[in-house]
Design an enzyme around this catalytic site. Structure first.
Site, short mmCIF file in Angstrom:
data_model
loop_
_atom_site.label_atom_id
_atom_site.label_comp_id
_atom_site.label_asym_id
_atom_site.label_seq_id
_atom_site.Cartn_x
_atom_site.Cartn_y
_atom_site.Cartn_z
N HIS A 35 -28.32 0.28 30.98
CA HIS A 35 -29.34 0.89 30.33
C HIS A 35 -29.20 0.73 28.93
O HIS A 35 -28.14 0.38 28.39
CB HIS A 35 -29.47 1.93 31.19
CG HIS A 35 -27.98 2.82 31.32
ND1 HIS A 35 -27.48 3.35 30.17
CD2 HIS A 35 -27.27 3.22 32.39
CE1 HIS A 35 -26.49 3.96 30.25
NE2 HIS A 35 -26.22 3.87 31.64
N HIS A 38 -25.62 1.60 27.51
CA HIS A 38 -24.54 0.71 27.40
C HIS A 38 -25.01 -0.32 26.17
O HIS A 38 -24.42 -0.72 25.56
CB HIS A 38 -24.83 -0.30 28.50
CG HIS A 38 -24.42 0.26 30.01
ND1 HIS A 38 -25.21 0.51 30.89
CD2 HIS A 38 -22.90 0.76 30.32
CE1 HIS A 38 -24.67 1.01 31.71
NE2 HIS A 38 -23.23 1.32 31.41
#
Ligand code: AMP
Length: 287
Positions: A35, A38
């Site tokens: 997502h 990250h």
């Protein structure tokens, strides 16, 4: 183009050795289901001028019996597309059988690994430290990026690197949040629509608690934490723990710590079948 690496042999062949690097090599370990949180780690690594190796590996060692290892989201195709979009040089997604022993006996641990999330998830942080140290020596990065979202994990990794003299630098990255404040997490996709609506109340109530934090005694601190737990319950959470932590030692603030000490507020709470964690800084109180 992101080079895909699945075996140790490919990894050895692909990576430039420390003396032959034109730019620093940065490691971004993940369990996938990527997502924006990250991605923010990868972006930070790139902004810092590095070549990036990201790992996508759901580490069996950090899940306890009865935890969500089997249902943990696995979205390798879209993860690889995200890493490509972010300009990552190498994506390493090994088979567990090649990097995790069948009956692992070596343990890296620390007293703080038993507290907070470690108390509810016995063995969790030992599993994290095993796999992170494995990636450190397999990849040999100059830097590794970890999110402050997992604050206890970050603390333990920093301690491990310091005590075991891993020749690399840990770079922490701020928690990336949804517009409504909810910390991004791969586990947020477990939330039902109704739970997703309630979830941002976790950090909102923590922030509200921070703003009235003014303990004069240890008893005040306890009362204040109980009040936060009570508010969380009112909203439909089942609090696992709420803790006020001394930032350098990560031990609970105790009666020796002056009321104005800086602290980290940690909390974990269940919403239905999803366990959410979050943390915020409580700066030193100026009186
Ligand atoms: P995970 O895939 O959950 O193991 O996370 C991989 C890395 O991403 C860890 O260093 C996490 O702390 C970090 N991370 C996960 N969520 C966030 C977030 N919302 N903001 C910043 N970092 C995050």
């Amino acid at each position: 183009m992101t080079q895909h690496i699945t075996t140790l042999r490919q990894l050895r062949d692909a990576l430039p050795l420390p003396g032959a690097r034109s730019r620093p090599l940065s490691l971004v370990p993940t369990m996938g289901a990527l997502h924006e949180g990250h991605r923010s780690l990868v972006r930070k690594a790139r902004e810092d001028g590095a070549q990036v190796l990201a790992t996508v590996f759901v580490n069996p060692l950090q899940f306890g019996p009865g935890e969500d290892f089997d249902r943990y989201p696995r979205t390798l195709g879209s993860d690889l597309a995200a890493l490509e979009e972010e300009g990552v040089e190498w994506a390493f997604f090994p088979e567990a059988s090649e990097i995790v022993p069948k009956n692992p006996r070596i343990r890296i641990t620390h007293p703080v690994a038993e507290l907070y999330c470690g108390a509810s998830r016995p063995g969790h942080f030992e599993g994290v430290l095993s796999i992170v140290s494995t990636f450190f020596h397999l990849v040999g990065p100059d830097r590794a990026y970890f999110g402050k979202k997992d604050r206890q994990q970050l603390f333990l990794i920093e301690q491990m690197v310091r005590e075991l003299l891993f020749p690399l630098e840990i770079r922490p990255v701020e928690t990336f949040r949804e517009p409504d404040g909810l910390a991004m997490s791969s586990r947020n996709r477990y939330l039902t629509k109704e739970e997703r609506r309630i979830a941002p109340e976790l950090v909102r109530l923590m922030t509200e608690a921070r703003d009235i934090y003014a303990p004069e005694s240890q008893l005040d601190r306890l009362g204040w934490m109980n009040q936060l737990k009570y508010r969380l319950k009112e909203r439909g959470f089942r609090p696992d723990y709420v803790a006020l932590v001394e930032p350098r030692t990560f031990l609970p603030l105790d009666s020796e710590d002056p009321p104005e000490s800086p602290a980290i507020l940690l909390a974990a709470a269940w919403l239905g079948t999803t366990r959410l964690i979050d943390n915020i800084d409580i700066p030193a109180r100026h009186v």
